[in-house]
Design a protein around this motif. Structure first.
Motif, PDB file in Angstrom:
ATOM      1  N   SER A  28       0.810  -1.145   0.106  1.00  0.00           N
ATOM      2  CA  SER A  28       0.022   0.127  -0.256  1.00  0.00           C
ATOM      3  C   SER A  28       0.952   1.295  -0.008  1.00  0.00           C
ATOM      4  CB  SER A  28      -0.952   0.161   1.308  1.00  0.00           C
ATOM      5  OG  SER A  28      -1.522   1.352   1.155  1.00  0.00           O
ATOM      6  N   ILE A  29       0.412   2.195  -1.001  1.00  0.00           N
ATOM      7  CA  ILE A  29       1.123   3.587  -0.994  1.00  0.00           C
ATOM      8  C   ILE A  29       0.160   4.675  -0.327  1.00  0.00           C
ATOM      9  CG2 ILE A  29       2.321   5.097  -2.424  1.00  0.00           C
ATOM     10  CD1 ILE A  29       3.947   2.501  -2.175  1.00  0.00           C
ATOM     11  N   PRO A  30       0.788   5.041   0.696  1.00  0.00           N
ATOM     12  CA  PRO A  30      -0.089   6.059   1.335  1.00  0.00           C
ATOM     13  C   PRO A  30      -0.126   7.595   0.250  1.00  0.00           C
ATOM     14  CG  PRO A  30       1.838   6.200   2.587  1.00  0.00           C
ATOM     15  CD  PRO A  30       1.948   4.826   1.543  1.00  0.00           C
ATOM     16  N   ILE A  31      -0.959   7.636  -0.454  1.00  0.00           N
ATOM     17  CA  ILE A  31      -0.776   8.701  -1.561  1.00  0.00           C
ATOM     18  C   ILE A  31      -0.963  10.252  -0.906  1.00  0.00           C
ATOM     19  CG2 ILE A  31      -1.419   7.434  -3.577  1.00  0.00           C
ATOM     20  CD1 ILE A  31      -4.284   8.041  -3.184  1.00  0.00           C
ATOM     21  N   SER A  32      -1.831  10.308   0.251  1.00  0.00           N
ATOM     22  CA  SER A  32      -2.014  11.375   0.891  1.00  0.00           C
ATOM     23  C   SER A  32      -0.648  12.035   1.639  1.00  0.00           C
ATOM     24  CB  SER A  32      -2.857  11.532   1.934  1.00  0.00           C
ATOM     25  OG  SER A  32      -2.642  10.303   2.962  1.00  0.00           O
ATOM     26  N   LYS A  33       0.520  10.892   1.745  1.00  0.00           N
ATOM     27  CA  LYS A  33       2.008  11.383   2.164  1.00  0.00           C
ATOM     28  C   LYS A  33       2.793  11.566   1.026  1.00  0.00           C
ATOM     29  CE  LYS A  33       1.185   9.149   6.571  1.00  0.00           C
ATOM     30  NZ  LYS A  33       1.588   8.069   7.471  1.00  0.00           N
ATOM     31  N   ASN A  34       2.203  11.323  -0.083  1.00  0.00           N
ATOM     32  CA  ASN A  34       3.103  11.752  -1.484  1.00  0.00           C
ATOM     33  C   ASN A  34       4.177  10.614  -1.518  1.00  0.00           C
ATOM     34  OD1 ASN A  34       1.705  13.604  -2.883  1.00  0.00           O
ATOM     35  ND2 ASN A  34       2.363  15.272  -1.746  1.00  0.00           N
ATOM     36  N   VAL A  35       4.293   9.451  -0.960  1.00  0.00           N
ATOM     37  CA  VAL A  35       5.165   8.719  -0.977  1.00  0.00           C
ATOM     38  C   VAL A  35       5.258   8.395  -2.665  1.00  0.00           C
ATOM     39  CG1 VAL A  35       5.705   6.195  -0.712  1.00  0.00           C
ATOM     40  CG2 VAL A  35       4.653   7.645   1.099  1.00  0.00           C
ATOM     41  N   GLN A  36       4.361   8.295  -3.417  1.00  0.00           N
ATOM     42  CA  GLN A  36       4.581   7.960  -4.898  1.00  0.00           C
ATOM     43  C   GLN A  36       5.193   9.056  -5.609  1.00  0.00           C
ATOM     44  OE1 GLN A  36       1.801   9.081  -3.317  1.00  0.00           O
ATOM     45  NE2 GLN A  36       0.867  10.725  -4.309  1.00  0.00           N
ATOM     46  N   LYS A  37       5.620  10.208  -4.897  1.00  0.00           N
ATOM     47  CA  LYS A  37       6.417  11.197  -5.381  1.00  0.00           C
ATOM     48  C   LYS A  37       7.931  11.091  -4.962  1.00  0.00           C
ATOM     49  CE  LYS A  37       2.552  13.203  -7.169  1.00  0.00           C
ATOM     50  NZ  LYS A  37       2.620  12.983  -8.710  1.00  0.00           N
ATOM     51  N   GLU A  38       8.256   9.929  -4.278  1.00  0.00           N
ATOM     52  CA  GLU A  38       9.531   9.952  -3.871  1.00  0.00           C
ATOM     53  C   GLU A  38      10.539   9.286  -4.961  1.00  0.00           C
ATOM     54  OE1 GLU A  38       9.776   7.602  -0.196  1.00  0.00           O
ATOM     55  OE2 GLU A  38       8.340   9.069   0.840  1.00  0.00           O
ATOM     56  N   ASP A  39      11.769   9.491  -4.975  1.00  0.00           N
ATOM     57  CA  ASP A  39      12.495   9.270  -6.046  1.00  0.00           C
ATOM     58  C   ASP A  39      12.417   7.947  -6.230  1.00  0.00           C
ATOM     59  OD1 ASP A  39      13.382  11.810  -6.206  1.00  0.00           O
ATOM     60  OD2 ASP A  39      15.568  11.583  -5.218  1.00  0.00           O
ATOM     61  N   TRP A  40      12.544   6.927  -5.428  1.00  0.00           N
ATOM     62  CA  TRP A  40      12.340   5.468  -5.889  1.00  0.00           C
ATOM     63  C   TRP A  40      11.333   4.859  -6.491  1.00  0.00           C
ATOM     64  CZ3 TRP A  40       8.778   1.982  -4.121  1.00  0.00           C
ATOM     65  CH2 TRP A  40       7.862   2.457  -3.317  1.00  0.00           C
TER      66      TRP A  40
END
Length: 222
Positions: free
Chosen positions: A40-52
């Motif tokens: 699960s990627i917590p999109i509200s925390k913008n994990v999906q915007k991290e470099d990896w």
């Protein structure tokens, strides 16, 4: 113990659910497929915007998969992932159509996938934004996207007259077209319409898909 071949990065949204439902369908249809791993990627925390994550998906959105069995090949965009999984893990065409031997039904399936990808998803997504999340009330925008989504629902209503599914001959076959479209229509009550009573064919179609065991399990992922 070896890792499952498919690693799915997702979240509980209408963009993520088609993939988890599809993977559950593949598990049930092909015992040799085994399992998959979902993170699960917590999109509200913008994990999906991290470099990896951007290295896997330059658009920084869920869902994204990594196929460990194919040199960690990554795929992003819901529709592209559905097609990829079918091409590599559904050799008997249980949830799609042979593009060579059944070209017309394959084309029909693609048309409805693109209809959802370019129509229902974006329009309903914008309706959700302006109804549920916009910092100010914009009546024109709300009406614009709600009404356009209802128009698209009516297109589905016409298509599903005397049919069970969107693509395929006769009453149709459950396919990627339904997998792509269903999760959006299922959450109609969030912003579009409290019930699907004005779209009885669509209502029956949603209920039909909701009853599938893979749907029940797949909707819990994310």
């Amino acid at each position: 113990m070896s890792q499952p071949p498919i690693l799915l990065y997702t979240f509980a949204t209408p963009n993520g659910w088609p993939i988890s439902i599809h993977l559950e369908e593949l598990k049930a249809a092909y015992p040799t497929f085994g399992n998959y791993e979902a993170k699960s990627i917590p999109i509200s925390k913008n994990v999906q915007k991290e470099d990896w994550f951007i290295e896997l998906n330059p658009n920084g959105r869920i869902p994204t998969i990594v196929d460990r069995s194919r040199n960690n090949f990554s795929v992003f965009e819901t529709s592209a992932i559905l097609l990829y999984l079918s091409q590599h893990y559904d050799p008997d065409f249980k949830f799609w159509f042979d593009p060579v031997k059944d070209a017309d039904n394959y084309s029909e399936m693609l048309q409805w996938i693109f209809f959802a990808h370019g129509g229902i998803g974006p329009m309903q997504g914008q309706a959700h934004h302006f109804v549920l999340f916009a910092p100010e009330d914009v009546p024109y925008a709300k009406n614009r996207y709600i009404n356009e989504t209802k128009r698209l629902y009516n297109v589905l209503e016409i298509r599903l007259k005397e049919r069970d599914y969107l693509a395929g001959s006769g009453r149709g076959k459950y396919s990627l077209a339904d997998l792509k479209t269903f999760p959006w229509v299922r959450i109609h009550a969030k912003a579009i319409t409290p019930t699907l009573d004005e779209f009885p064919n669509v209502k029956a179609w949603v209920q039909r898909i909701e009853e599938r065991s893979a749907t029940v399990t797949g909707l819990k992922v994310g």
